[in-house]
Design an enzyme around this catalytic site. Structure first.
Site, PDB file in Angstrom:
ATOM      1  N   ASP A  36       0.809  -1.226   0.000  1.00 26.63           N
ATOM      2  CA  ASP A  36       0.000   0.000   0.000  1.00 26.63           C
ATOM      3  C   ASP A  36       0.841   1.274   0.000  1.00 26.63           C
ATOM      4  O   ASP A  36       0.452   2.284   0.569  1.00 26.63           O
ATOM      5  CB  ASP A  36      -0.972   0.018   1.206  1.00 26.63           C
ATOM      6  CG  ASP A  36      -1.809  -1.235   1.244  1.00 26.63           C
ATOM      7  OD1 ASP A  36      -2.246  -1.679   0.170  1.00 26.63           O
ATOM      8  OD2 ASP A  36      -2.013  -1.790   2.340  1.00 26.63           O
ATOM      9  N   GLY A  84      -4.360  -4.129  -3.864  1.00 24.52           N
ATOM     10  CA  GLY A  84      -5.364  -3.099  -4.112  1.00 24.52           C
ATOM     11  C   GLY A  84      -4.624  -1.854  -4.545  1.00 24.52           C
ATOM     12  O   GLY A  84      -3.945  -1.238  -3.746  1.00 24.52           O
ATOM     13  N   HIS A  85      -4.691  -1.547  -5.825  1.00 26.00           N
ATOM     14  CA  HIS A  85      -3.936  -0.410  -6.350  1.00 26.00           C
ATOM     15  C   HIS A  85      -4.885   0.695  -6.794  1.00 26.00           C
ATOM     16  O   HIS A  85      -5.792   0.452  -7.584  1.00 26.00           O
ATOM     17  CB  HIS A  85      -3.039  -0.861  -7.509  1.00 26.00           C
ATOM     18  CG  HIS A  85      -1.963  -1.814  -7.086  1.00 26.00           C
ATOM     19  ND1 HIS A  85      -1.061  -2.381  -7.943  1.00 26.00           N
ATOM     20  CD2 HIS A  85      -1.649  -2.305  -5.856  1.00 26.00           C
ATOM     21  CE1 HIS A  85      -0.235  -3.166  -7.259  1.00 26.00           C
ATOM     22  NE2 HIS A  85      -0.588  -3.141  -5.988  1.00 26.00           N
ATOM     23  N   LYS A 138       2.093   1.897  -5.274  1.00 24.56           N
ATOM     24  CA  LYS A 138       2.733   1.304  -6.463  1.00 24.56           C
ATOM     25  C   LYS A 138       1.901   1.522  -7.726  1.00 24.56           C
ATOM     26  O   LYS A 138       2.437   1.746  -8.800  1.00 24.56           O
ATOM     27  CB  LYS A 138       2.953  -0.208  -6.263  1.00 24.56           C
ATOM     28  CG  LYS A 138       3.938  -0.539  -5.159  1.00 24.56           C
ATOM     29  CD  LYS A 138       4.031  -2.027  -4.942  1.00 24.56           C
ATOM     30  CE  LYS A 138       2.786  -2.620  -4.328  1.00 24.56           C
ATOM     31  NZ  LYS A 138       2.529  -2.227  -2.940  1.00 24.56           N
ATOM     32  N   GLN A 194       2.274  -6.135  -3.498  1.00 22.90           N
ATOM     33  CA  GLN A 194       2.769  -6.380  -2.142  1.00 22.90           C
ATOM     34  C   GLN A 194       4.102  -5.642  -1.934  1.00 22.90           C
ATOM     35  O   GLN A 194       4.287  -4.600  -2.541  1.00 22.90           O
ATOM     36  CB  GLN A 194       2.891  -7.894  -1.856  1.00 22.90           C
ATOM     37  CG  GLN A 194       1.555  -8.574  -1.656  1.00 22.90           C
ATOM     38  CD  GLN A 194       0.831  -8.891  -2.958  1.00 22.90           C
ATOM     39  OE1 GLN A 194       1.384  -9.501  -3.839  1.00 22.90           O
ATOM     40  NE2 GLN A 194      -0.400  -8.473  -3.058  1.00 22.90           N
TER      41      GLN A 194
HETATM   42  P1  IMO Z   1      -0.654  -4.118  -2.370  1.00 22.64           P
HETATM   43  O1  IMO Z   1      -0.193  -4.618  -3.705  1.00 22.64           O
HETATM   44  C1  IMO Z   1      -0.869  -4.682   1.955  1.00 22.64           C
HETATM   45  C2  IMO Z   1      -0.950  -8.813   3.453  1.00 22.64           C
HETATM   46  C3  IMO Z   1      -2.222  -9.258   4.129  1.00 22.64           C
HETATM   47  C4  IMO Z   1      -1.655 -10.239   5.140  1.00 22.64           C
HETATM   48  C5  IMO Z   1      -0.528 -10.907   4.381  1.00 22.64           C
HETATM   49  C6  IMO Z   1      -0.906 -12.244   3.770  1.00 22.64           C
HETATM   50  O2  IMO Z   1      -1.929  -3.383  -2.389  1.00 22.64           O
HETATM   51  O3  IMO Z   1       0.448  -3.368  -1.692  1.00 22.64           O
HETATM   52  P2  IMO Z   1      -2.421 -12.901   1.679  1.00 22.64           P
HETATM   53  O4  IMO Z   1      -3.884 -12.670   1.439  1.00 22.64           O
HETATM   54  O5  IMO Z   1      -1.536 -12.280   0.637  1.00 22.64           O
HETATM   55  O6  IMO Z   1      -2.088 -14.332   1.939  1.00 22.64           O
HETATM   56  O7  IMO Z   1      -2.137 -12.133   3.061  1.00 22.64           O
HETATM   57  O8  IMO Z   1      -0.155  -9.987   3.355  1.00 22.64           O
HETATM   58  N1  IMO Z   1      -1.097  -8.268   2.091  1.00 22.64           N
HETATM   59  C7  IMO Z   1      -1.030  -6.954   1.786  1.00 22.64           C
HETATM   60  N2  IMO Z   1      -0.916  -5.877   2.577  1.00 22.64           N
HETATM   61  N3  IMO Z   1      -0.908  -4.522   0.632  1.00 22.64           N
HETATM   62  C8  IMO Z   1      -1.019  -5.594  -0.197  1.00 22.64           C
HETATM   63  O9  IMO Z   1      -0.947  -5.474  -1.535  1.00 22.64           O
HETATM   64  C9  IMO Z   1      -1.134  -6.886   0.380  1.00 22.64           C
HETATM   65  N4  IMO Z   1      -1.253  -8.132  -0.115  1.00 22.64           N
HETATM   66  C10 IMO Z   1      -1.230  -8.961   0.938  1.00 22.64           C
HETATM   67  O10 IMO Z   1      -2.888  -8.194   4.737  1.00 22.64           O
HETATM   68  O11 IMO Z   1      -1.069  -9.546   6.215  1.00 22.64           O
HETATM   69 MG    MG Z   2      -2.941  -1.733  -1.724  1.00 20.48          MG
END
Ligand code: IMO
Ligand code: MG
Length: 418
Positions: free
Chosen positions: A12, A39-40, A15, A222
């Site tokens: 978050d 979530g972008h 990106k 991520q």
């Molecule tokens: P973006 O691309 C923030 C976190 C989840 C959880 C851990 C594992 O928007 O930055 P999962 O469902 O992937 O098995 O969850 O990773 N997580 C993220 N946190 N931004 C994300 O994506 C995330 N994708 C997974 O909250 O702690």
């Molecule tokens: Mg996000």
């Protein structure tokens, strides 16, 4: 020119915004890892777009978008995202949108397993419950279903039956309703109707673009500290979302990459469980959450907030081989009167500047900064308040990597490029 955009905190960081900004001069934008756990958000021309699977640049009509082999795709989510975009007037044709036949498919049993594992675990991870982990696990187990299988339905049913053996044994063991392979098969057939035209060998598209020296942007998902190998295991996601893993997920070799941009916020946030050395579980954290609107794009969960941790950022500079930094939310953090930045840890009686495996024993060592106020007229670095410049300069001095992009507002126009 090939550029990678990667997150270097816990996700978050902005990106999608950075990738959309970079794609102005790009021919292709690629999503390379993760799935709809991402979530972008992009704010362009006064409109807000939220993407989970589609690369953010899908909103640029002249950019081709790829979902690469490293991604796990929930076909129903992808279809509804395509439909949402089409409703917003963005046409997605097979000439400009391509899905790798190697990407794996998230099925209902993955989501059910994700929930069950979380329920059974004494220490919850706080996953997004989108079936990401179980889908990657079955991929490693070599029983997964790929997008290619949606194009070859004669063998699909057998594969789903085999893939379900393990999951159904688990459901049986824990008194859950079994998943019927027929239902997952029917779902795949239904989704195939819409998705098959886009499914292809995305590797050849990238090779051709590279031969023509076209610009390619890879939009990471991520972040480094959610990376399966380099993050805070087990509080991580199930893919290698570091820079090398992002390149690999896209199908691009390391020497082909020209730039790696590390995206970070001027503070830290985290959703889900896991260590967070600079967390402010108090009114400071609440204030940052409120000012930065720190609520999950995917799950709506309030994000945990805290001070910027430069030890993490510096480590990311090496592990991800960053060529530059993009610091977002400079406007947000400046609104606080006093701002702290973590420049080291007290760890088992020593002061250290690396990220230990058991970082829950780390206590932050802070340096303090004064706040500032930004506004729309600050379109160049020179126009930023002195205190903001001091903050940015310190990030550069500490990390020895240039801060090339500075976000001072949600709209992509509010980006300062140096
Ligand atoms: P973006 O691309 C923030 C976190 C989840 C959880 C851990 C594992 O928007 O930055 P999962 O469902 O992937 O098995 O969850 O990773 N997580 C993220 N946190 N931004 C994300 O994506 C995330 N994708 C997974 O909250 O702690
Ligand atoms: Mg996000």
């Amino acid at each position: 020119m090939i550029k990678l955009i990667v997150g270097i905190q816990w996700g978050d960081e902005g990106k999608g915004r950075a990738s959309h900004f970079e794609s102005k001069n790009a021919k292709i934008v690629v999503r390379a890892t993760g799935g709809n756990n991402a979530g972008h958000t992009v704010v362009a021309n006064g409109k807000k777009y939220k993407m989970h699977l589609l690369p953010s640049s899908i909103i640029r009509k002249n950019v081709n978008c790829i979902i690469a082999p490293g991604v796990v795709i929930d076909p129903e989510v992808l279809i509804s995202e395509i439909e949402e975009m089409e409703k917003a007037g963005i046409t997605i044709t097979k000439d400009r949108f391509h899905i790798s036949e190697r990407a794996h498919v998230i099925l209902p049993h993955h989501k059910k397993l994700d929930g069950l594992y979380e329920k059974l675990k004494a220490k919850k991870i706080g996953t997004t419950k989108r079936g990401i982990g179980p889908c990657y696990a079955e991929k490693c187990n070599r029983t997964g279903i790929r997008m290619f299988d949606l194009c070859n339905t004669s063998t699909l049913k057998k594969k789903i039956e085999e893939d379900l053996l393990l999951a159904n044994t688990m459901f049986k063991q824990y008194g859950e309703e079994l998943v019927n392979p027929e239902e997952e098969y029917e779902l795949c057939i239904k989704c195939a109707e819409k998705l098959v035209p886009y499914i292809c060998d995305t590797g050849s598209i990238l090779i051709q673009a590279d031969e023509k020296n076209e610009n390619i942007v890879v939009e990471g998902a991520q972040a480094l500290y959610l990376d399966l190998d380099h993050g805070d295991y087990p509080y991580v996601t199930s893919s290698n979302c570091n820079a090398s893993g992002t390149a690999s997920g896209a199908g691009i070799g390391p020497t082909k990459v020209d730039e790696v941009i590390g995206v970070m916020k001027a503070y830290c946030s985290r959703v889900g469980e896991g260590p967070f050395t600079t967390e402010q579980d108090n009114e400071i954290g609440d204030k940052i959450r409120e000012l930065g609107y720190e609520y999950g794009t995917t799950t709506g969960r309030p994000r945990r907030c805290g001070w910027l941790d430069l030890v993490m950022v510096k480590n990311a500079c090496f592990v991800c081989g960053l060529t530059s930094l993009c610091v977002n939310h400079i406007d947000t953090i400046g609104k606080l009167e006093k701002i702290k930045v973590c420049i080291g840890y007290e760890y088992k009686g020593n002061n250290i500047e690396y990220v230990p495996i058991d970082r829950e024993y780390c206590k932050p060592i802070y340096k303090e900064f004064e706040g500032w106020e930004t506004n729309e007229t600050m379109t160049e670095y020179e126009k930023l308040p002195e205190n903001a410049k001091k903050y940015i300069k310190f990030i550069e001095e500490y990390t020895k990597v240039k801060v090339q992009y500075i976000g001072i507002g949600a709209d992509e126009k509010q980006t300062i490029v140096r």
